[in-house]
Design a protein around this motif. Structure first.
Motif, mmCIF file in Angstrom:
data_model
loop_
_atom_site.group_PDB
_atom_site.id
_atom_site.type_symbol
_atom_site.label_atom_id
_atom_site.label_comp_id
_atom_site.label_asym_id
_atom_site.label_seq_id
_atom_site.Cartn_x
_atom_site.Cartn_y
_atom_site.Cartn_z
ATOM 1 N N GLN A 48 0.840 -1.199 0.000
ATOM 2 C CA GLN A 48 0.000 0.000 0.000
ATOM 3 C C GLN A 48 0.874 1.246 0.000
ATOM 4 O O GLN A 48 2.070 1.176 0.206
ATOM 5 N N ARG A 49 0.232 2.371 -0.179
ATOM 6 C CA ARG A 49 0.949 3.639 -0.299
ATOM 7 C C ARG A 49 0.887 4.469 0.974
ATOM 8 O O ARG A 49 0.026 4.278 1.817
ATOM 9 N N VAL A 50 1.791 5.418 1.041
ATOM 10 C CA VAL A 50 1.741 6.490 2.025
ATOM 11 C C VAL A 50 1.034 7.635 1.321
ATOM 12 O O VAL A 50 1.327 7.936 0.152
ATOM 13 N N PHE A 51 0.095 8.257 2.022
ATOM 14 C CA PHE A 51 -0.665 9.366 1.456
ATOM 15 C C PHE A 51 -0.415 10.630 2.262
ATOM 16 O O PHE A 51 -0.255 10.577 3.480
ATOM 17 N N ALA A 52 -0.391 11.742 1.571
ATOM 18 C CA ALA A 52 -0.458 13.062 2.180
ATOM 19 C C ALA A 52 -1.628 13.726 1.456
ATOM 20 O O ALA A 52 -1.455 14.618 0.642
ATOM 21 N N PHE A 63 -0.371 -2.022 4.559
ATOM 22 C CA PHE A 63 -1.436 -1.173 5.082
ATOM 23 C C PHE A 63 -1.112 0.245 4.632
ATOM 24 O O PHE A 63 0.055 0.592 4.432
ATOM 25 N N ALA A 64 -2.145 1.048 4.443
ATOM 26 C CA ALA A 64 -1.941 2.415 3.969
ATOM 27 C C ALA A 64 -1.766 3.359 5.154
ATOM 28 O O ALA A 64 -2.292 3.124 6.238
ATOM 29 N N VAL A 65 -1.015 4.423 4.914
ATOM 30 C CA VAL A 65 -0.779 5.461 5.919
ATOM 31 C C VAL A 65 -1.197 6.788 5.314
ATOM 32 O O VAL A 65 -0.769 7.132 4.209
ATOM 33 N N GLN A 66 -2.047 7.522 6.039
ATOM 34 C CA GLN A 66 -2.435 8.877 5.639
ATOM 35 C C GLN A 66 -2.013 9.810 6.760
ATOM 36 O O GLN A 66 -2.300 9.545 7.924
#
Length: 165
Positions: A48-52, A63-66
């Motif tokens: 999964q991606r890291v989001f800003a 798992f994704a991180v926002q």
């Protein structure tokens, strides 16, 4: 449920398709840092991606991180700032809270952790999660998830099958 749709672009900037992920479990940090962890409840979770707010990059986790990370001018990476380090350090706490609150996630926690991150910036998250999982039933056994300290690893040697679990 949280749905993430990421548009994939070709070498000329043209759209070559969309990738959608449904996250059934999401939890935010209680400290107001804006860090959220989202977990897809699937058999084989993909990286999964890291989001800003928009996708930035993958970090090696499934798992994704926002979070409101400070980004470089190209939006392709995170600044190595004190604020981003504080936000990064919240990721492991939130992921461990998700594991404690959801047995379906904790039973696959090691799978969600993925492989070792390529970017050293994310290594402390992996280390903190592994340390924090010591008291969480996250190792799948014949009897269901168990805490790592209550498990014995069995090898392929025939004698190993006689060791009680």
């Amino acid at each position: 449920q949280v749905v993430s749709v990421v548009e994939r672009l070709g070498p000329g900037g043209e759209s070559v398709g969309r990738e959608a992920t449904v996250f059934q479990v999401a939890m935010s940090a209680r400290d107001g840092s804006g860090v959220t962890v989202a977990v897809p409840l699937v058999d084989e979770p993909p990286p999964q991606r890291v989001f800003a707010y928009l996708p930035v990059r993958t970090a090696g986790f499934r798992f994704a991180v926002q979070a409101p990370f400070d980004l470089t001018a190209s939006r392709a990476d995170l600044h190595r700032s004190a604020a981003n380090t504080r936000r990064r350090n919240e990721v492991s706490k939130v992921f461990l809270e998700v594991c404690r609150a959801n047995p379906e996630v904790s039973g696959k926690a090691l799978q969600y952790l993925g492989t070792e991150p390529a970017d050293p910036f994310w290594l402390p998250v992996r280390t903190d999660i592994l340390a924090g999982l010591q008291g969480v039933p996250c190792v799948l056994t014949e009897r269901g998830p168990a805490e790592p300290s209550r498990c014995r690893l069995r090898g392929s040697d025939p004698v190993a099958g006689r060791i009680p679990s």
